[in-house]
Design a protein around this motif. Structure first.
Motif, PDB file in Angstrom:
ATOM      1  N   LEU A 233      -0.958  -2.547  13.539  1.00 29.34           N
ATOM      2  CA  LEU A 233      -0.558  -1.204  13.941  1.00 29.34           C
ATOM      3  C   LEU A 233      -0.678  -1.174  15.456  1.00 29.34           C
TER       4      LEU A 233
ATOM      5  N   ARG B 289       0.178  11.694  13.929  1.00 30.88           N
ATOM      6  CA  ARG B 289      -0.222  11.966  12.547  1.00 30.88           C
ATOM      7  C   ARG B 289       0.885  11.626  11.558  1.00 30.88           C
TER       8      ARG B 289
ATOM      9  N   ALA C  62       1.064   7.884  11.079  1.00 29.68           N
ATOM     10  CA  ALA C  62      -0.119   7.428  10.352  1.00 29.68           C
ATOM     11  C   ALA C  62      -0.005   7.735   8.862  1.00 29.68           C
ATOM     12  N   GLU C  63       0.468   8.939   8.524  1.00 27.98           N
ATOM     13  CA  GLU C  63       0.596   9.326   7.124  1.00 27.98           C
ATOM     14  C   GLU C  63       1.691   8.525   6.432  1.00 27.98           C
ATOM     15  N   THR C  64       2.766   8.213   7.164  1.00 28.07           N
ATOM     16  CA  THR C  64       3.889   7.476   6.585  1.00 28.07           C
ATOM     17  C   THR C  64       3.510   6.052   6.216  1.00 28.07           C
ATOM     18  N   VAL C  65       2.718   5.406   7.058  1.00 34.44           N
ATOM     19  CA  VAL C  65       2.436   3.987   6.857  1.00 34.44           C
ATOM     20  C   VAL C  65       1.058   3.715   6.276  1.00 34.44           C
ATOM     21  N   GLU C  66       0.267   4.761   6.070  1.00 31.73           N
ATOM     22  CA  GLU C  66      -1.108   4.564   5.622  1.00 31.73           C
ATOM     23  C   GLU C  66      -1.197   3.696   4.374  1.00 31.73           C
ATOM     24  N   SER C  67      -0.344   3.965   3.420  1.00 31.89           N
ATOM     25  CA  SER C  67      -0.391   3.214   2.167  1.00 31.89           C
ATOM     26  C   SER C  67       0.348   1.881   2.256  1.00 31.89           C
ATOM     27  N   SER C  68       1.048   1.646   3.373  1.00 33.66           N
ATOM     28  CA  SER C  68       1.847   0.429   3.517  1.00 33.66           C
ATOM     29  C   SER C  68       1.119  -0.678   4.250  1.00 33.66           C
TER      30      SER C  68
ATOM     31  N   SER D 168      -2.465  -2.862   5.033  1.00 37.34           N
ATOM     32  CA  SER D 168      -3.716  -3.278   4.413  1.00 37.34           C
ATOM     33  C   SER D 168      -4.701  -3.708   5.497  1.00 37.34           C
ATOM     34  N   ASP D 169      -5.717  -2.885   5.748  1.00 38.90           N
ATOM     35  CA  ASP D 169      -6.752  -3.172   6.733  1.00 38.90           C
ATOM     36  C   ASP D 169      -6.133  -3.705   8.032  1.00 38.90           C
TER      37      ASP D 169
END
Length: 245
Positions: free
Chosen positions: A42, A214, A217-223, A225-226
């Motif tokens: 990121l 924001r 961040a919300e769009t890619v949060e689940s995409s 991995s750490d």
């Protein structure tokens, strides 16, 4: 710091020397090692900071480090000749890219393709193609028929080819979202989510944006991995290489 110290493949280092890339920029210095390790990224970095090399070089290093396996598919010309001999239309098999780079504009996409070709000048068997709005469909079908390893695309046109079955992502290893903030501003959020959902969860994902707000961040949060977070410039700052008027 040098590109050799970053651990890049020798043939990539040779290509970089040819185009006078003497040392990595700050974003390259931080992002390339993490990218080589296979980490999700990121990255907050402004235009002109060298971010194309920051995601393309570790990807090319990864592909160059794996023995090349010659595809058993016929080439487009062979298929065309066989089809003509039988009086049939050319049948295109879906492309299975290993890397997908999503960009907001055709101009940026073409710049990325040129950079990829420069970086991979000594890496044979690698093809980078662009799939863009405004490009004739027959030309795009010829490019996809070559089953390119790296695909650079704008979201809208890519969705068209996905829906028609011309592109499949079951073999995708790396996904890059370049200038993510601009893509969201241009209304591509639904397309991006559709594309991400069609890719394997095992992929490596790299997101580059001038700012990380924001919505991003919300769009890619689940995409992601750490992910390793790299911030080169704060909001409002501009790269010294960019001349403003």
């Amino acid at each position: 710091m040098t590109f050799e110290a970053l651990g890049l493949h020798p043939l990539i280092q040779k290509a970089l020397a040819d185009i006078h890339y003497d040392k990595p920029t700050p974003v390259q210095e931080k992002a390339i090692p993490a990218g080589i390790e296979g980490k999700d990224l990121l990255v907050s970095s402004q235009t002109g900071s060298g971010k194309t090399a920051a995601f393309m070089l570790p990807a090319l290093h990864r592909f160059a480090s794996v023995p090349f396996e010659k595809s058993d598919k016929k080439t487009f010309n062979q298929k065309r000749q066989a089809a003509r001999a039988k009086g049939e239309k050319v049948r295109y098999e879906p492309a299975h890219p290993k890397m997908l780079v999503l960009t907001p504009t055709r101009e940026l996409a073409m710049q990325i393709v040129q950079s990829s070709e420069d970086y991979s000048a000594y890496l044979k068997h690698f093809r980078t193609v662009a799939i863009l709005g405004g490009m004739p469909y027959p030309k795009q079908m010829q490019l996809l028929a070559k089953n390119p390893e790296i695909l650079v695309a704008t979201p809208g046109r890519l969705i068209d080819h996905m829906h028609s079955g011309k592109i499949r992502f079951d073999q995708l290893e790396i996904l890059v979202l370049d200038e993510a903030d601009r893509m969201l501003d241009m209304g591509f959020i639904d397309d991006i989510e559709t594309i991400i959902a069609a890719t394997p969860e095992t992929r490596q994902t790299m997101l580059f944006s001038a700012t990380i707000d924001r919505q991003i961040a919300e769009t890619v949060e689940s995409s992601l991995s750490d992910p390793a977070f790299v911030e080169i410039a704060h909001r409002g700052e501009t790269a010294s290489t960019v001349e403003q008027h």
